[in-house]
Design a protein around this motif. Sequence first.
Motif, PDB file in Angstrom:
ATOM      1  N   TYR A 149       0.809  -1.221   0.000  1.00  0.00           N
ATOM      2  CA  TYR A 149       0.000   0.000   0.000  1.00  0.00           C
ATOM      3  C   TYR A 149       0.842   1.271   0.000  1.00  0.00           C
ATOM      4  CZ  TYR A 149      -4.039  -2.873   1.358  1.00  0.00           C
ATOM      5  OH  TYR A 149      -5.046  -3.795   1.395  1.00  0.00           O
ATOM      6  N   GLY A 150       1.980   1.229   0.675  1.00  0.00           N
ATOM      7  CA  GLY A 150       2.722   2.460   0.908  1.00  0.00           C
ATOM      8  C   GLY A 150       2.158   3.209   2.108  1.00  0.00           C
ATOM      9  N   SER A 159      -5.104   1.512   5.187  1.00  0.00           N
ATOM     10  CA  SER A 159      -5.432   1.122   3.816  1.00  0.00           C
ATOM     11  C   SER A 159      -6.441  -0.021   3.800  1.00  0.00           C
ATOM     12  CB  SER A 159      -4.167   0.685   3.074  1.00  0.00           C
ATOM     13  OG  SER A 159      -3.245   1.742   2.982  1.00  0.00           O
ATOM     14  N   ASP A 163      -8.144  -0.248  -2.030  1.00  0.00           N
ATOM     15  CA  ASP A 163      -7.384   0.971  -2.298  1.00  0.00           C
ATOM     16  C   ASP A 163      -6.341   0.754  -3.389  1.00  0.00           C
ATOM     17  OD1 ASP A 163      -8.818   2.217  -0.339  1.00  0.00           O
ATOM     18  OD2 ASP A 163      -7.194   2.291   1.138  1.00  0.00           O
ATOM     19  N   ALA A 164      -6.000   1.833  -4.080  1.00  0.00           N
ATOM     20  CA  ALA A 164      -4.909   1.772  -5.058  1.00  0.00           C
ATOM     21  C   ALA A 164      -3.612   1.448  -4.339  1.00  0.00           C
ATOM     22  CB  ALA A 164      -4.796   3.105  -5.792  1.00  0.00           C
ATOM     23  N   ASN A 166       0.506   1.433  -3.825  1.00  0.00           N
ATOM     24  CA  ASN A 166       1.594   2.387  -4.061  1.00  0.00           C
ATOM     25  C   ASN A 166       2.861   1.890  -3.378  1.00  0.00           C
ATOM     26  OD1 ASN A 166       2.930   4.761  -4.864  1.00  0.00           O
ATOM     27  ND2 ASN A 166       2.358   5.817  -2.975  1.00  0.00           N
ATOM     28  N   LYS A 168       6.565   1.155  -2.238  1.00  0.00           N
ATOM     29  CA  LYS A 168       7.777   1.954  -2.259  1.00  0.00           C
ATOM     30  C   LYS A 168       8.974   1.051  -2.028  1.00  0.00           C
ATOM     31  CE  LYS A 168       9.774   6.261  -0.528  1.00  0.00           C
ATOM     32  NZ  LYS A 168       9.549   7.448   0.341  1.00  0.00           N
TER      33      LYS A 168
END
Length: 340
Positions: A149-150, A159, A163-164, A166, A168
């Motif tokens: 999720y990031g 999150s 959810d989108a 992301n 890292k």
Amino acid sequence: MPPASLADLEERLSRPTPAVIEMMSQLPGDILILGAAGKMGPSLARMAKRASNEAGTPRRIIAVSRFSSPGAAEEFQQHGIDVITTDLLSANAVAYLPHAPNVIYMAGMKFGSTGQESMTWAMNAWLPGLVCERYHRSRIAAFSTGNVYGLVPVGSGGSREEDALNPKGEYAMSCLGRERIFEYFSQTHGTPVSLIRLNYACDLRYGVMVDIARQVWNGQPVDVTMGYFNTIWQGDANALSLLSLAKAHSPAWVVNLTGTATLSVRAVAHTFGRLFGKPVQITGTEAPDALLSNPCRSSVDLGIPLVRDEELTEWVAHWISTGGESLGKPTHFESRDGKF
């Protein structure tokens, strides 16, 4: 009461819940656990074995790993678990594994991934494809991570599965690659899959709470820049992960697996200071975002963790203050750049 000994701790980590026993009474076939010798695998395998026996549905629990630590394979065998020693990345290793209607995928690489990016991708994204080809007719529960999720705002509630993503850093990106491979084979072959985004399991010998507690116990400063976290007692994580086998379907079912609360690093550190009777040193200032997951789907579909955060905190404090052993494997939860 907190676990009083290593044997007591191991028994509690592997003690099946009534829900797991009931599921095992309905689930047919053997269970193959890939990457079983990690921090969580031994107790999860023992819980699966105990639950199957208590349900009156004996089955083979097969643990697959390199078993590189002395005595690791024997630890499984003494609990009635079959072992297969192999390097899953070696030629044809997956092809020669026995058939199993149920597969739990725990293989992966996190710590040491920085500097070994190609190995990280091979383990986290290429190996799942081999496993999916070999076990496309099996039911698969595959471990992932909340790192996909990031960082999200602390007040967001964490999150959610829809959810989108992301990720890292290459570790998190390779874990997303792992998920996509399982999703692809679930869609194209109809393989029932559950993807478990775990964030973070706590055994009294390791975990985010253990990291914070040992810093307080040793008089070291606690960095609060990554100011908030989720955690779940590993015994609960074992139980809910096993229950996810029954939720596996096509397309893949995704679930966050963590505790129900967003915990403050600062507050937890001060709680340990009070329990230890020691001063607490704080460094840094809380960032507005953190790696947090929302566990609503897990709570509804799998169940609420039985061990409360307050109880887990007291257990960790008792374990450390009475000289309980440590695995010496910090979580590096404070990492904000995705490097592990």
